[in-house]
Design an enzyme around this catalytic site. Structure first.
Site: not given
Ligand code: AMP
Length: 284
Positions: A30, A37, A148-149, A153, A176, A187
């Site tokens: 997103m 990411h 896996s955060k 999902q 991470v 966020r």
């Molecule tokens: P989002 O943009 O928040 O929808 O996240 C996109 C992808 O990035 C999803 O697969 C999340 O699980 C992954 N993601 C978000 N934060 C982290 C993080 N801190 N470490 C690893 N992957 C992440």
């Protein structure tokens, strides 16, 4: 790097590569990129010939009172970061094309969404499963990478991929974190400096739990959850949504701590809802 905004163009781009025998990985996001990411993009680059990053703030996964309208965005910076990471394309579809007024088909799982985040976010995983299905159909990747955060999902997407017979390999990547332990999240940008210590209570509570299980100083999950709750609530502005100790496959709550468990939690710090988790593996 190609910046693609129309579904038809994305389909054609992928089809051309597929026909020339190339493999494609996809990282759905997103936007408002951070190192979490970027770690997924790096993985995507390693496993396939071409990486497609998608950037779409998916309206169907937000509830009516959630932060859809204020979700942080910086599209130009994201395009630049994806390019620097080596992506071959970034797909940025618009809402109207993804969900035209005639839209009425959703993908819903029967069990996995009824745990953890799904309890307080009842439409969330239906939105996630639907948009990921659409992205899979549009891009037709060989591999898809998720963090896996968002553990629930990831499990939902694994289940859905198998149930719907997608010939797509799902790869989960580790969380991470910032140097202090806070799980990276778009966020986190909402957090005021004075809320930062409270935000850290999530990862600290997980560390505490891990220690207690390793040292066998808690008899069961109920006690562990009580102690984690007490610790988190000792921080300002925290409001716990859930603390769960569950089976990592089914996401059903467990009370024994002898087998491998997922410890997952969601906590609001002020108005910002944060999630974190860890899997504690036990030798069987
Ligand atoms: P989002 O943009 O928040 O929808 O996240 C996109 C992808 O990035 C999803 O697969 C999340 O699980 C992954 N993601 C978000 N934060 C982290 C993080 N801190 N470490 C690893 N992957 C992440």
């Amino acid at each position: 790097m190609n910046v693609i905004t129309h579904i038809r163009d994305m389909q054609q781009w992928s089809e051309t590569l597929r026909q020339s025998g190339k493999t494609i990985s996809v990282v759905p996001t997103m936007g408002f990129f951070h190192d979490g990411h970027l770690s997924l993009m790096k993985k995507g680059m390693e496993v396939c010939d071409h990486l497609v990053v998608t950037l779409f703030v998916n309206p169907t996964q937000f509830g009516p009172t959630e932060d859809l309208s204020s979700y942080p965005a910086n599209v130009e910076r994201d395009i630049d970061l994806a390019r620097k990471q080596g992506a071959s394309a970034i797909f940025i579809p618009n809402k109207e094309e993804m969900y035209p007024e005639t839209f009425q088909t959703y993908v819903e799982l029967t069990d996995l969404p009824h745990h953890l985040c799904g309890i307080s976010r009842p439409v969330h995983f239906r939105g996630v499963a639907t948009v990921v299905t659409k992205l899979f159909n549009i891009i037709r990747p060989h591999t898809a990478i998720f963090g896996s955060k968002d553990f629930q999902q990831l499990q939902i997407i694994r289940r859905m991929t198998e149930d719907l017979n997608y010939d797509i390999k799902i790869i989960g990547c580790p969380i991470v974190r910032e140097i202090d332990g806070l799980a990276m999240s778009s966020r986190n940008a909402y957090l005021k400096p004075e809320q930062r210590t409270s935000a850290l209570s999530l990862s600290k509570a997980l560390n505490l739990a891990e220690e207690k299980i390793a040292q066998a100083t808690v008899p069961d999950a109920a006690t562990l959850k009580r102690e984690m709750k007490q610790f988190i609530e000792s921080h300002d502005e925290t409001q716990i949504d859930y603390i769960s100790v569950c089976n990592p496959e089914t996401l059903e709550e467990v009370n024994g701590l002898e087998s491998t468990v997922l410890i997952a939690l969601a906590v609001k710090v002020g108005k910002t809802r944060l999630i974190d988790n860890c899997v504690i593996a036990q030798e069987q």
